[in-house]
Design a protein around this motif. Structure first.
Motif, PDB file in Angstrom:
ATOM      1  N   THR A 127       0.855  -1.186   0.000  1.00 25.73           N
ATOM      2  CA  THR A 127       0.000   0.000   0.000  1.00 25.73           C
ATOM      3  C   THR A 127       0.893   1.240   0.000  1.00 25.73           C
ATOM      4  N   TYR A 128       0.569   2.180  -0.844  1.00 26.38           N
ATOM      5  CA  TYR A 128       1.221   3.492  -0.828  1.00 26.38           C
ATOM      6  C   TYR A 128       0.148   4.542  -0.584  1.00 26.38           C
ATOM      7  N   PHE A 129       0.540   5.642   0.037  1.00 26.35           N
ATOM      8  CA  PHE A 129      -0.378   6.764   0.227  1.00 26.35           C
ATOM      9  C   PHE A 129       0.091   7.943  -0.624  1.00 26.35           C
ATOM     10  N   VAL A 130      -0.859   8.599  -1.238  1.00 29.42           N
ATOM     11  CA  VAL A 130      -0.545   9.613  -2.244  1.00 29.42           C
ATOM     12  C   VAL A 130      -0.972  10.996  -1.756  1.00 29.42           C
ATOM     13  N   ILE A 131      -0.026  11.914  -1.674  1.00 30.42           N
ATOM     14  CA  ILE A 131      -0.370  13.301  -1.321  1.00 30.42           C
ATOM     15  C   ILE A 131      -0.561  14.115  -2.605  1.00 30.42           C
ATOM     16  N   ASP A 132      -1.257  15.251  -2.464  1.00 26.23           N
ATOM     17  CA  ASP A 132      -1.410  16.152  -3.609  1.00 26.23           C
ATOM     18  C   ASP A 132      -0.293  17.182  -3.635  1.00 26.23           C
ATOM     19  N   SER A 133       0.222  17.508  -2.444  1.00 22.34           N
ATOM     20  CA  SER A 133       1.273  18.525  -2.358  1.00 22.34           C
ATOM     21  C   SER A 133       1.903  18.434  -0.973  1.00 22.34           C
ATOM     22  N   PHE A 134       3.099  18.987  -0.840  1.00 20.85           N
ATOM     23  CA  PHE A 134       3.741  19.018   0.470  1.00 20.85           C
ATOM     24  C   PHE A 134       2.959  19.930   1.417  1.00 20.85           C
ATOM     25  N   ARG A 135       2.303  20.909   0.861  1.00 18.47           N
ATOM     26  CA  ARG A 135       1.475  21.801   1.685  1.00 18.47           C
ATOM     27  C   ARG A 135       0.318  21.010   2.303  1.00 18.47           C
ATOM     28  N   GLN A 136      -0.305  20.146   1.504  1.00 20.80           N
ATOM     29  CA  GLN A 136      -1.384  19.308   2.030  1.00 20.80           C
ATOM     30  C   GLN A 136      -0.866  18.459   3.196  1.00 20.80           C
ATOM     31  N   LEU A 137       0.307  17.884   3.007  1.00 24.53           N
ATOM     32  CA  LEU A 137       0.902  17.035   4.041  1.00 24.53           C
ATOM     33  C   LEU A 137       1.158  17.845   5.310  1.00 24.53           C
ATOM     34  N   PHE A 138       1.726  19.020   5.135  1.00 22.64           N
ATOM     35  CA  PHE A 138       2.039  19.862   6.297  1.00 22.64           C
ATOM     36  C   PHE A 138       0.756  20.278   7.022  1.00 22.64           C
ATOM     37  N   ASP A 139      -0.224  20.732   6.268  1.00 21.84           N
ATOM     38  CA  ASP A 139      -1.465  21.220   6.888  1.00 21.84           C
ATOM     39  C   ASP A 139      -2.246  20.094   7.570  1.00 21.84           C
ATOM     40  N   ALA A 140      -2.268  18.926   6.937  1.00 24.90           N
ATOM     41  CA  ALA A 140      -3.041  17.808   7.499  1.00 24.90           C
ATOM     42  C   ALA A 140      -2.422  17.281   8.790  1.00 24.90           C
ATOM     43  N   THR A 141      -1.133  17.535   8.986  1.00 21.07           N
ATOM     44  CA  THR A 141      -0.463  17.021  10.182  1.00 21.07           C
ATOM     45  C   THR A 141      -0.235  18.107  11.230  1.00 21.07           C
ATOM     46  N   ALA A 142      -0.709  19.322  10.939  1.00 19.10           N
ATOM     47  CA  ALA A 142      -0.499  20.431  11.878  1.00 19.10           C
ATOM     48  C   ALA A 142      -1.355  20.335  13.152  1.00 19.10           C
ATOM     49  N   PRO A 143      -2.597  19.834  13.088  1.00 21.33           N
ATOM     50  CA  PRO A 143      -3.414  19.798  14.309  1.00 21.33           C
ATOM     51  C   PRO A 143      -2.803  18.937  15.412  1.00 21.33           C
ATOM     52  N   ASP A 144      -3.199  19.206  16.624  1.00 18.06           N
ATOM     53  CA  ASP A 144      -2.761  18.428  17.789  1.00 18.06           C
ATOM     54  C   ASP A 144      -3.169  16.957  17.597  1.00 18.06           C
ATOM     55  N   PHE A 145      -2.199  16.068  17.710  1.00 16.52           N
ATOM     56  CA  PHE A 145      -2.487  14.644  17.484  1.00 16.52           C
ATOM     57  C   PHE A 145      -3.096  13.949  18.705  1.00 16.52           C
ATOM     58  N   THR A 146      -3.121  14.607  19.845  1.00 19.12           N
ATOM     59  CA  THR A 146      -3.605  13.913  21.059  1.00 19.12           C
ATOM     60  C   THR A 146      -4.978  13.269  20.838  1.00 19.12           C
ATOM     61  N   PRO A 147      -5.983  14.024  20.377  1.00 21.48           N
ATOM     62  CA  PRO A 147      -7.278  13.371  20.143  1.00 21.48           C
ATOM     63  C   PRO A 147      -7.250  12.427  18.939  1.00 21.48           C
ATOM     64  N   ILE A 148      -6.338  12.671  18.013  1.00 21.97           N
ATOM     65  CA  ILE A 148      -6.261  11.806  16.829  1.00 21.97           C
ATOM     66  C   ILE A 148      -5.729  10.425  17.219  1.00 21.97           C
ATOM     67  N   TYR A 149      -4.725  10.401  18.091  1.00 23.08           N
ATOM     68  CA  TYR A 149      -4.226   9.106  18.568  1.00 23.08           C
ATOM     69  C   TYR A 149      -5.358   8.330  19.243  1.00 23.08           C
ATOM     70  N   ARG A 150      -6.155   9.040  20.014  1.00 23.09           N
ATOM     71  CA  ARG A 150      -7.262   8.388  20.717  1.00 23.09           C
ATOM     72  C   ARG A 150      -8.251   7.798  19.704  1.00 23.09           C
ATOM     73  N   ALA A 151      -8.589   8.600  18.696  1.00 30.11           N
ATOM     74  CA  ALA A 151      -9.543   8.139  17.677  1.00 30.11           C
ATOM     75  C   ALA A 151      -8.993   6.929  16.922  1.00 30.11           C
ATOM     76  N   VAL A 152      -7.689   6.962  16.642  1.00 31.17           N
ATOM     77  CA  VAL A 152      -7.075   5.855  15.897  1.00 31.17           C
ATOM     78  C   VAL A 152      -7.095   4.576  16.726  1.00 31.17           C
ATOM     79  N   ARG A 153      -6.799   4.738  18.008  1.00 32.70           N
ATOM     80  CA  ARG A 153      -6.765   3.549  18.886  1.00 32.70           C
ATOM     81  C   ARG A 153      -8.136   2.899  19.010  1.00 32.70           C
ATOM     82  N   ALA A 154      -9.191   3.680  18.801  1.00 34.86           N
ATOM     83  CA  ALA A 154     -10.551   3.147  18.928  1.00 34.86           C
ATOM     84  C   ALA A 154     -10.975   2.362  17.683  1.00 34.86           C
TER      85      ALA A 154
END
Ligand code: PHE
Ligand code: FE
Length: 296
Positions: free
Chosen positions: A246-273
């Motif tokens: 499996t590969y994951f495809v970005i549209d731009s480095f800006r997309q990658l940067f912006d999508a990873t900018a939010p605080d991951f604390t709640p995201i880790y929780r959501a992923v673990r669920a």
């Protein structure tokens, strides 16, 4: 048999130690932050020649497979005939994006790795593989680390992403979420693909330093290619001993940067669920991105 695996394709920032093979570098003389001297004059002519051959094999197949940002920056690595001097490379890199490369004896503990990235220091393994490892080496060596990783550090957005990743890693250590964050590194920094107006291209260091996976990742109909999705990535296991399924495809480095900018604390929780996903598995209703058409 898959001949090309391991570090030729890249390795996540894993901790060496129990269960791992003995390190090739001299950890005893490393500093507290795991950096050491490159000791450039100690490379033998044979080692410089091996680097040149690795470089030429990869450089000859970049057009149409590597993203433009990588191709434009790869020449900053300097003369292809020899292993670059880290001090010279750092000077150029610092002028471009305030990053530098630092020598390390090999794989270093996760936290040390994150701390260096957070300070815009990219750790590069000092030693080069043995000639018989031309196609296959199990740990990152100077060729993988330099050729694969350093060119994109000349890109301002990607450079900022890497620093943010380091800072995020220090935080993930406190949240016991390093495994989830490592998947993000794996599927972007090591094995990321980018959709460009000219078609699908590679930007991941593991792909770009691999003789066989570069073409495979862009053109093979075999693997699944999924649009970048942070939680989907954090749920997805990865293969370290074969080409990716499996590969994951970005549209731009800006997309990658912006999508990873939010605080991951709640995201880790959501992923673990949510359940984990095996490499290669396609979810229902998931839209796949087609391989690039094979030229000719
Ligand atoms: N935003 C992430 C966090 O809060 C940090 C991060 C940025 C991680 C970019 C990876 C990449 O933890
Ligand atoms: Fe790598």
């Amino acid at each position: 048999m898959l001949a090309n695996k391991g570090v030729n394709q890249g390795v996540a920032p894993v901790t060496y130690g129990e269960g791992n093979r003995p390190p090739r570098g001299d950890y005893a003389h490393a500093r507290g932050d795991y950096t050491c001297d490159q000791n450039w004059s100690a490379y033998s002519p044979q080692e410089h020649d091996l680097y040149r051959r690795l470089y030429e094999r990869q450089a000859s197949q970049l057009v149409g497979l590597a993203c433009d940002e990588f191709i434009e920056a790869v020449e900053h690595l300097g003369a292809a005939q020899r292993i670059p001097r880290f001090d010279e490379l750092s000077e150029k890199l610092h002028r471009a994006t305030r990053w530098e490369v630092v020598a390390v004896p090999g794989l270093i503990p996760e936290e040390a790795f994150f701390a260096l990235l957070a300070k815009r220091k990219f750790p590069v393994t000092g030693w080069i593989r043995q000639p018989e490892e031309f196609d296959y080496v199990v740990e990152p060596d100077v060729f993988h680390d330099l050729f694969g990783h350093v060119p994109l550090l000349f890109n301002p957005v990607f450079a900022d992403y890497m620093q943010a990743y380091g800072a995020g890693g220090l935080k993930a250590s406190r949240l016991d979420a390093c495994e989830l964050l490592a998947r993000l590194y794996w599927y972007t920094v090591e094995f990321g693909l980018i959709a460009t107006p000219q078609g699908l291209r590679a930007y991941g260091a593991g792909i770009l330093s691999s003789a066989g996976e570069l073409r495979y990742s862009v053109h093979s109909p075999q693997p699944s290619r999924v649009g970048f999705d942070l939680q989907r990535i954090m749920r997805t296991r990865y293969k370290i001993d074969s080409y990716q399924t499996t590969y994951f495809v970005i549209d731009s480095f800006r997309q990658l940067f912006d999508a990873t900018a939010p605080d991951f604390t709640p995201i880790y929780r959501a992923v673990r669920a949510q359940p984990e996903i095996d490499a290669g598995v396609v979810l229902t209703n998931e839209r796949l991105i087609a391989a690039a058409c094979t030229p000719g």
